[in-house]
Design an enzyme around this catalytic site. Structure first.
Site, short mmCIF file in Angstrom:
data_model
loop_
_atom_site.label_atom_id
_atom_site.label_comp_id
_atom_site.label_asym_id
_atom_site.label_seq_id
_atom_site.Cartn_x
_atom_site.Cartn_y
_atom_site.Cartn_z
N THR A 72 59.37 -7.90 24.50
CA THR A 72 58.78 -6.74 25.19
C THR A 72 59.86 -6.00 25.97
OG1 THR A 72 56.66 -7.87 25.39
CG2 THR A 72 57.07 -6.06 26.93
N ASN A 151 52.66 -7.21 13.39
CA ASN A 151 52.27 -8.54 13.84
C ASN A 151 50.83 -8.89 13.50
OD1 ASN A 151 52.42 -6.33 15.89
ND2 ASN A 151 51.02 -7.68 16.99
N GLN A 179 58.79 -9.88 14.59
CA GLN A 179 58.08 -10.75 13.63
C GLN A 179 58.94 -11.14 12.43
OE1 GLN A 179 55.13 -12.26 13.80
NE2 GLN A 179 54.48 -11.37 15.74
N SER A 199 62.77 -11.70 19.52
CA SER A 199 62.24 -12.58 20.56
C SER A 199 62.37 -14.04 20.12
CB SER A 199 60.78 -12.23 20.80
OG SER A 199 60.22 -13.11 21.74
N HIS A 201 60.85 -16.82 20.96
CA HIS A 201 59.69 -17.70 20.75
C HIS A 201 58.95 -17.45 19.44
CE1 HIS A 201 56.00 -15.28 21.91
NE2 HIS A 201 56.93 -14.51 22.42
N THR A 237 71.34 -12.80 36.77
CA THR A 237 71.97 -14.05 36.34
C THR A 237 71.24 -14.55 35.09
OG1 THR A 237 72.53 -14.53 38.61
CG2 THR A 237 72.57 -16.40 37.09
N CYS A 325 38.43 -9.17 23.52
CA CYS A 325 37.26 -9.00 24.37
C CYS A 325 37.72 -8.50 25.73
CB CYS A 325 36.55 -10.34 24.52
SG CYS A 325 34.91 -10.17 25.20
N1 PLP Z 1 56.78 -6.88 19.21
C1 PLP Z 1 56.06 -7.54 18.30
C2 PLP Z 1 55.91 -6.99 16.92
C3 PLP Z 1 55.43 -8.73 18.65
O1 PLP Z 1 54.69 -9.39 17.74
C4 PLP Z 1 55.59 -9.24 19.96
C5 PLP Z 1 54.88 -10.46 20.38
O2 PLP Z 1 53.75 -10.70 20.07
C6 PLP Z 1 56.38 -8.52 20.86
C7 PLP Z 1 56.96 -7.35 20.45
C8 PLP Z 1 56.61 -9.00 22.26
O3 PLP Z 1 57.51 -10.08 22.31
P1 PLP Z 1 57.51 -11.05 23.58
O4 PLP Z 1 56.32 -11.93 23.47
O5 PLP Z 1 58.80 -11.81 23.49
O6 PLP Z 1 57.48 -10.19 24.79
#
Ligand code: PLP
Length: 406
Positions: A72, A151, A179, A199, A201, A237, A325
């Site tokens: 993000t 996504n 993704q 990202s 994760h 940092t 929701c």
């Molecule tokens: N962009 C896309 C296409 C995503 O699927 C996601 C997460 O779901 C993000 C951005 C945001 O990434 P993060 O969870 O690291 O903020």
């Protein structure tokens, strides 16, 4: 019964190797990478290595990688940083209607501050037309941002063509590749991108770490101001252990990519074929072939996504639904509405996203468990009996599975 995790598009589990790589940076090498002494040096060296690992995965130079606090943040940094740095050049941004909210809400934030934004439409598969990008570019355009893969529905955009058009017109091109990085071969030079978000994760790394690729020579204003870290592009940092985790997950992803793509697409295809076969009035959403190897997204008519999700959760199966929701009223996904689905159909969305730890026996269990859930929910639904399959929109897409090529 063992729980099943089919929600890898939301987040992926940390790989044990990644945890192992991170632990020393909590236990022993906890120094501040800006410190000049032995403790800081160890942390700095680990970050240098991680930067090289991420750069190698993308075909980039290490100095083109800016570590951020998330995908993000990388998206915010790209849009805000480029529009601020180019204030004198122009004030127009082009993006698409199916972007992640990290892009859409940032574009709206910029619009409130005087920037003009164009939101390109998509076709029924979720594809942006590169010619529409060409037509939307004006002398005022400073940035085009189109995601690599969606996504929710998994559709992959023609980013190479879009990038070439931007290059030809002298406009910067950003792609949100959150993704896709680590899941598909992706070379920043080949696809003509100037900026790219990722990202950790989403590729079996830790949460709260991301990166923005910024092509050498591209001017970008910082989002976070302070001590001038990351060559003045992102102060604070650094999250050393997290960055080490991102580096290690990037390295492992590069090594395993071919295997993982084949593994995931096999499971995905079986899921899609099995669901369309066993669940009447179901529809594949997204492109039949140009889609993420791990994404099976469908709409199941006459029932709500939430009800499916909760019933599957009761069986220990974790999936996701496009609808959310909010304050008692159900809001349909902006992506599903953008591909032309009516609200009632969009509410029945289901996203199954597989990963390296899943097996075919889990897919088979899902295919056994799910149809009776649909039957039960439909029996309780006031609309199901009254509706006929004939008015099912987009049925022409739903049985094209034979044509799959991956
Ligand atoms: N962009 C896309 C296409 C995503 O699927 C996601 C997460 O779901 C993000 C951005 C945001 O990434 P993060 O969870 O690291 O903020």
């Amino acid at each position: 019964m063992e729980p099943i995790y089919f929600d890898h598009a939301a987040t992926t589990p940390l790989r044990p190797e990644v945890v192992e790589a991170m632990l020393p940076y909590y236990r022993e090498h906890w120094g501040n990478p800006s410190s000049l002494h032995w403790s800081g040096r160890a942390a700095r060296e680990s970050m240098d290595r991680a930067r090289e690992q991420v750069a190698a995965l993308l075909g980039a130079l290490p100095e083109e990688i800016v570590f951020t606090g998330s995908g993000t943040e990388a998206d915010n940094q790209a849009l805000i940083g480029i529009s601020v740095a180019n204030e004198k050049k122009g004030n127009h941004l082009i993006t698409s209607v199916i972007e992640h909210h990290a892009i859409l809400h940032t574009a709206q934030f910029l619009e409130k501050r005087g920037l003009r934004a164009t939101y390109l439409p998509v076709d029924s598969y979720g594809l942006v037309d590169p010619d529409a990008v060409r037509e939307a570019i004006t002398d005022e355009t400073v940035l085009v941002s189109v995601m690599h893969a969606n996504n929710e529905i998994g559709t992959m955009q023609p980013i190479r063509e879009i990038g070439a058009i931007c290059r030809e017109r002298g406009v910067l091109f950003h792609t949100d590749a959150v993704q896709t990085v680590g899941h598909l071969p992706l070379d920043v030079r080949e696809v003509n991108v100037d900026l790219l978000s990722l990202s950790a994760h989403k590729l079996y790394g830790p949460k709260g770490v991301g990166a923005l690729f910024v092509r050498k020579g591209v001017r970008i204003a910082p989002l976070i101001h302070g001590g001038g870290h990351e060559r003045g592009r992102r102060s604070s940092t650094e999250n050393v252990a997290g960055i080490v985790g991102l580096g290690e997950s990037a390295r492992l992803a590069g090594e395993d990519m071919e295997w993982e793509m084949a593994h995931n697409s096999q499971l995905r295809d079986r899921l899609i074929e099995g669901l369309l076969e066993r669940v009447p009035d179901s529809l594949l959403t997204g492109h039949p072939t140009q889609r993420l190897p791990n994404n099976a997204s469908l709409c199941i008519r006459y029932i709500e996504g939430e009800s499916m999700l909760l019933n599957l959760d009761f069986e220990g199966i974790a999936v996701s639904s496009g609808s959310a929701c909010t304050s008692g009223s159900l809001e349909a996904s902006h992506v599903l509405l953008a591909i032309g689905l009516p609200h009632d159909v969009a509410h029945g969305s289901l996203r199954i996203s597989v990963g390296r730890g899943n097996g075919m026996q889990e897919v088979d269990r899902f295919l056994d468990v799910f149809p009776p859930i649909v039957e039960k929910l439909r029996a309780m639904s006031p609309i199901s009996a009254a509706q006929s399959a004939a008015d099912w929109p987009g049925t022409e897409h739903s049985h094209e599975q034979e044509d799959h090529e991956h």
